[in-house]
Design an enzyme around this catalytic site. Structure first.
Site, short mmCIF file in Angstrom:
data_model
loop_
_atom_site.label_atom_id
_atom_site.label_comp_id
_atom_site.label_asym_id
_atom_site.label_seq_id
_atom_site.Cartn_x
_atom_site.Cartn_y
_atom_site.Cartn_z
N CYS A 121 0.84 -1.20 0.00
CA CYS A 121 0.00 0.00 0.00
C CYS A 121 0.88 1.26 0.00
O CYS A 121 1.36 1.68 1.05
CB CYS A 121 -0.93 0.00 1.22
SG CYS A 121 -1.95 1.49 1.37
N CYS B 261 -0.46 4.14 2.10
CA CYS B 261 -0.24 3.98 3.54
C CYS B 261 1.20 4.30 3.95
O CYS B 261 1.43 4.89 5.01
CB CYS B 261 -0.55 2.55 3.97
SG CYS B 261 -2.14 1.89 3.43
N ASP B 262 2.15 3.90 3.12
CA ASP B 262 3.54 3.87 3.57
C ASP B 262 4.52 4.78 2.83
O ASP B 262 5.70 4.84 3.18
CB ASP B 262 4.07 2.43 3.49
CG ASP B 262 3.28 1.48 4.38
OD1 ASP B 262 2.75 1.94 5.40
OD2 ASP B 262 3.19 0.29 4.04
#
Length: 300
Positions: free
Chosen positions: A131, A134-135
């Site tokens: 993701c 997300c990261d």
């Protein structure tokens, strides 16, 4: 008395949420059950092909859908469905409870595919991510790679270039054949993104964290992050429990989103529709609820 729903929707992504919106308009007694509210689209950095929005993040789009569902008085439960059985009614067992319904819609989507190579699990969260939304922020001024050549892979690379010093796209084919031309053009115009075609990752190097990769050509690349975007596999477990007709693990539906079992409908990425997009998922969710409503009214 035991509560019996008119409709239970399994899955809280765009297909399931749109199905719920239509259920609310039809005044059906409805419950939505889903582990990830908003579905995997909530992880998308940009959605540029959904009507009314030139550009919107996947999370923003998901939240708008969720808000609309809740404004219609429909409850969304964060639970995992473990089993579904059909007797006179459908019995849905989750990790927390058991529910009964006249009709069900499966909008259970897909899970991201893994590389399937040594050390992948070891470095999960330590340099390997599925993701980018997300990261990406953890890789400021670092070198990273994106594995894959789809829209998801290219958009992940475009997001990562905002943070990383260098982004490699590793793709096993000789050109981007599955991505939209608009994304391809942006990638080609980037001075931070380098694409390596006809290549596969064979080894992940590192001690406590990812330190590099080795390609099938034996070429080694030093980097800190690997973002895997190589497609997805359908969540077919519940469909198999119900013995639904499948096509390569995808649920086969007709034009009204009916499956091979009466009372069960399917919508979104889990169906054998060839175009896996938010707009088609929403359309299928709407059709599934409309068909369920027609059947419920006939049976009353």
């Amino acid at each position: 008395m035991e509560r019996i729903y008119d409709l239970i929707i399994v899955g809280a992504g765009p297909a399931g949420l749109t199905a719920a919106i239509y259920a609310g308009r039809y005044l059906l007694n409805t419950l939505v059950i889903g582990e990830l509210h908003g579905g995997t689209i909530s992880e998308a950095d940009k959605v540029c092909n959904f009507p009314t929005y030139t550009s919107i993040t996947g999370m923003q789009l998901s939240m708008k859908m969720i808000e609309q569902v809740k404004n219609l008085g429909i409850e969304i439960k964060s639970e995992r469905v473990n089993s579904i059985k059909k007797n006179k009614l459908f019995e849905i067992k989750t990790n927390n409870s058991t529910y009964k319904s006249k009709k069900i819609i499966l909008a259970i989507g897909r899970d991201k595919r893994r590389l399937g190579i040594k050390n992948e699990d070891k470095f999960l969260g330590k340099g390997i991510s599925y993701c980018a939304t997300c990261d990406a922020g953890f890789y400021k001024d670092k070198i990273v790679s994106v594995i894959g050549g789809s829209n998801a892979a290219l958009t992940a690379a475009l997001l990562l270039e905002k943070y990383a010093k260098k982004v490699y796209i590793i793709y096993r084919q000789d050109k981007f054949s599955k991505a939209e031309p608009a994304w391809i053009k942006q990638v080609e115009n980037s001075n931070k993104i380098e694409t390596i075609f006809n290549a596969e990752v064979k080894e992940i190097k590192g001690s406590d964290r990812v330190e590099g990769i080795v390609l099938d050509s034996k070429k080694e690349i030093s980097l800190s992050g690997i973002f895997v975007e190589i497609g997805a596999t359908p969540n077919a477990e519940l469909a198999k429990q119900l013995k639904l007709k499948l096509d390569q693990e995808y649920i086969v539906t007709d034009k009204k989103q009916k499956t091979s079992l009466d009372g069960v409908f399917a919508a979104g990425d889990i169906t054998n529709n060839s175009l896996k997009q938010v707009i088609t998922a929403c359309g299928e969710g709407a059709i599934a609820t409309a068909t369920a409503y027609e059947e419920i009214k006939k049976e009353e």
